[in-house]
Design a protein around this motif. Sequence first.
Motif, PDB file in Angstrom:
ATOM      1  N   ALA A 316      -0.856   0.356   6.459  1.00  0.00           N
ATOM      2  CA  ALA A 316      -0.602   1.261   7.441  1.00  0.00           C
ATOM      3  C   ALA A 316      -1.630   2.422   6.999  1.00  0.00           C
ATOM      4  CB  ALA A 316       0.688   1.825   7.720  1.00  0.00           C
ATOM      5  N   VAL A 317      -2.232   2.697   8.172  1.00  0.00           N
ATOM      6  CA  VAL A 317      -3.450   3.897   8.255  1.00  0.00           C
ATOM      7  C   VAL A 317      -3.192   5.017   9.001  1.00  0.00           C
ATOM      8  CG1 VAL A 317      -5.984   4.267   8.521  1.00  0.00           C
ATOM      9  CG2 VAL A 317      -4.946   1.915   7.799  1.00  0.00           C
ATOM     10  N   PRO A 327       5.419   1.814  -1.399  1.00  0.00           N
ATOM     11  CA  PRO A 327       7.017   1.689  -1.034  1.00  0.00           C
ATOM     12  C   PRO A 327       7.704   2.144  -2.313  1.00  0.00           C
ATOM     13  CG  PRO A 327       5.800  -0.296  -0.463  1.00  0.00           C
ATOM     14  CD  PRO A 327       4.738   0.560  -1.300  1.00  0.00           C
ATOM     15  N   TYR A 328       9.219   2.331  -2.111  1.00  0.00           N
ATOM     16  CA  TYR A 328       9.697   2.747  -0.899  1.00  0.00           C
ATOM     17  C   TYR A 328       9.425   4.325  -0.603  1.00  0.00           C
ATOM     18  CZ  TYR A 328      11.883  -1.820  -0.989  1.00  0.00           C
ATOM     19  OH  TYR A 328      12.208  -3.251  -1.050  1.00  0.00           O
ATOM     20  N   SER A 329       9.413   4.691   0.609  1.00  0.00           N
ATOM     21  CA  SER A 329       9.404   6.139   1.046  1.00  0.00           C
ATOM     22  C   SER A 329      10.604   6.368   1.373  1.00  0.00           C
ATOM     23  CB  SER A 329       8.586   6.164   2.308  1.00  0.00           C
ATOM     24  OG  SER A 329       7.196   5.957   1.921  1.00  0.00           O
ATOM     25  N   HIS A 330      11.822   5.391   1.544  1.00  0.00           N
ATOM     26  CA  HIS A 330      12.926   6.084   2.058  1.00  0.00           C
ATOM     27  C   HIS A 330      14.030   6.943   1.067  1.00  0.00           C
ATOM     28  CE1 HIS A 330      15.059   2.651   0.010  1.00  0.00           C
ATOM     29  NE2 HIS A 330      14.382   1.860   0.644  1.00  0.00           N
ATOM     30  N   THR A 331      13.717   6.650  -0.376  1.00  0.00           N
ATOM     31  CA  THR A 331      14.659   7.271  -1.258  1.00  0.00           C
ATOM     32  C   THR A 331      13.965   7.188  -2.460  1.00  0.00           C
ATOM     33  OG1 THR A 331      16.294   5.819  -0.435  1.00  0.00           O
ATOM     34  CG2 THR A 331      16.732   7.014  -2.526  1.00  0.00           C
ATOM     35  N   SER A 377       7.150   2.096   8.750  1.00  0.00           N
ATOM     36  CA  SER A 377       6.739   0.474   8.870  1.00  0.00           C
ATOM     37  C   SER A 377       6.227  -0.260   7.540  1.00  0.00           C
ATOM     38  CB  SER A 377       5.784   0.691   9.918  1.00  0.00           C
ATOM     39  OG  SER A 377       4.592   1.216   9.373  1.00  0.00           O
ATOM     40  N   ASP A 378       6.279   0.611   6.751  1.00  0.00           N
ATOM     41  CA  ASP A 378       5.695   0.155   5.216  1.00  0.00           C
ATOM     42  C   ASP A 378       6.970  -0.324   4.675  1.00  0.00           C
ATOM     43  OD1 ASP A 378       6.462   2.766   5.078  1.00  0.00           O
ATOM     44  OD2 ASP A 378       4.977   3.362   3.671  1.00  0.00           O
ATOM     45  N   SER A 386       9.414  -9.252   5.223  1.00  0.00           N
ATOM     46  CA  SER A 386       9.105 -10.244   3.927  1.00  0.00           C
ATOM     47  C   SER A 386       7.688 -10.203   3.689  1.00  0.00           C
ATOM     48  CB  SER A 386       9.505 -11.770   4.455  1.00  0.00           C
ATOM     49  OG  SER A 386      10.858 -11.758   4.761  1.00  0.00           O
ATOM     50  N   VAL A 387       7.169  -9.042   3.877  1.00  0.00           N
ATOM     51  CA  VAL A 387       5.879  -8.805   3.350  1.00  0.00           C
ATOM     52  C   VAL A 387       5.754  -8.323   1.796  1.00  0.00           C
ATOM     53  CG1 VAL A 387       3.745  -7.618   3.780  1.00  0.00           C
ATOM     54  CG2 VAL A 387       5.106  -8.269   5.670  1.00  0.00           C
ATOM     55  N   LYS A 388       4.687  -8.961   1.131  1.00  0.00           N
ATOM     56  CA  LYS A 388       4.930  -8.449  -0.322  1.00  0.00           C
ATOM     57  C   LYS A 388       4.380  -7.579  -0.741  1.00  0.00           C
ATOM     58  CE  LYS A 388       4.465 -11.222  -4.597  1.00  0.00           C
ATOM     59  NZ  LYS A 388       3.672 -12.311  -5.458  1.00  0.00           N
ATOM     60  N   TYR A 389       3.069  -6.992   0.064  1.00  0.00           N
ATOM     61  CA  TYR A 389       2.453  -5.619  -0.270  1.00  0.00           C
ATOM     62  C   TYR A 389       2.393  -5.071   0.721  1.00  0.00           C
ATOM     63  CZ  TYR A 389       1.549  -7.716  -4.837  1.00  0.00           C
ATOM     64  OH  TYR A 389       1.720  -8.370  -6.201  1.00  0.00           O
ATOM     65  N   ALA A 390       2.807  -3.653   0.714  1.00  0.00           N
ATOM     66  CA  ALA A 390       2.762  -2.681   1.740  1.00  0.00           C
ATOM     67  C   ALA A 390       2.141  -1.435   1.344  1.00  0.00           C
ATOM     68  CB  ALA A 390       3.885  -2.397   2.655  1.00  0.00           C
TER      69      ALA A 390
END
Length: 434
Positions: A316-317, A327-331, A377-378, A386-390
């Motif tokens: 994501a750019v 990741p993760y950004s959420h916590t 989205s990341d 199910s993406v391994k690298y974000a």
Amino acid sequence: MLIVLLACISVAVATPASEYSGRKRYDNYRLISVQPENEQQLKVLGDFQTKGYDSVFFDFWADPTLKRPAEFTVSPSQYEKVMQYLRDNNMTPTVEVDDIQMFENIAEFEAKVQPELFFNNIVDHSQYHRYDQISEYLTGFANNFGSIARKRSMSQTTYGRRTMDYLEISTNGFAGTRRAILIEAGIHAREWISPAAILYITDRLLASYTTDSEAAYMLNSFDWIIIPVTNPDGYEYSHTDDRYWRKNRHYRGGNCRGVDLNRNFDARWGTTGVSSSCSSDIYPGSAAMSEIEAQNVQDLVADIQNGGTRLIGYLAVHSYSQMILLPYSHTFGSRPPNYQNLDNYGISAGNALYNVHGRRFQVGTGPELLYAASGGSDDWAIMGGSVKYAYTYELRPATASAGGFVLPASQIVPSGEELFASFYNLAISLYNDS
Ligand SMILES: [Zn+2]
């Protein structure tokens, strides 16, 4: 008469802003910087952002955190009142920029003096382009490199009835068997360098595939799915009406216009770094995946995965800050199981970027470097896709006082060059990942 006419034409061609005379002006809007010193001040600033103050919502360029100063813009008429409110809460706000309109004026001047830069006779990398032009460039890529590139559209058209176009690149005959990397650019409307840098990378990958070992490696190792503008309605609006628009343009009645698409994904949706007020710039929508643009990305990822894990990378750019976020950004403190590799590859990709033009990008999780934010989205790419690298890139510049979202067009190519080197480095890491 002829001379006057010619002069008018040259101005009209050289000054893209002249056709956007209706765009909102930010004369004497100030950028305020304020560092909260404790949890109590952080809460005051958090409420100021998510609930507004005196029925006004402010545009935060850097969200409140104890780690670095928060930044937001304020109109001349709100300025005194807001400064007093922050001082009343024992904070020490400073004026970082006293007229943010100046950034657009500078950028337009620099765009005027730049020569046109063509990498491949398809894309003009000397300026930022409108959405229709970007879509035409994708057509150009498909026409010129038809055996390895094809233009596609996502399943649904946007609220503004635009098609969301993307490019698939495969040197494997589009067999759907090779591992793939997806690039998601332009999900935040005002971050113009994101689509521009990705157009540069796309152009270079295709144009130098047969002559350059790095492009060949990238295209022979992976299929690439490239979405240059993931928020076309917002992107267009940022050109025509408001340079600092961030969200999509979904109208939900009253003053409710727009959802922050990078808060709308189904990844701990609505829990942190969001505002329940639909007027806010970080409004996450009425439900997870409520927005067409996010649904389209979800459908596309599901289509690529086809029940498996072919899509190994999600890039994501965004802009700005000069960071590579993991990741993760959420916590805060929450990490995917393969975090050590994510971190190692990110650091390596940051070093590769630095080696091109000496720009230092910090590497770390969102909450460590900035603040926690849910629904990105990341995070979703890993948790739901199910993406391994974000990775989330925050491109140039590093700071608001260097222009923030308004990066002169003369930096499109250098920004694209360093990002290309970083993606090449990541491609090597992901290819060798077990
Ligand atoms: Zn962004």
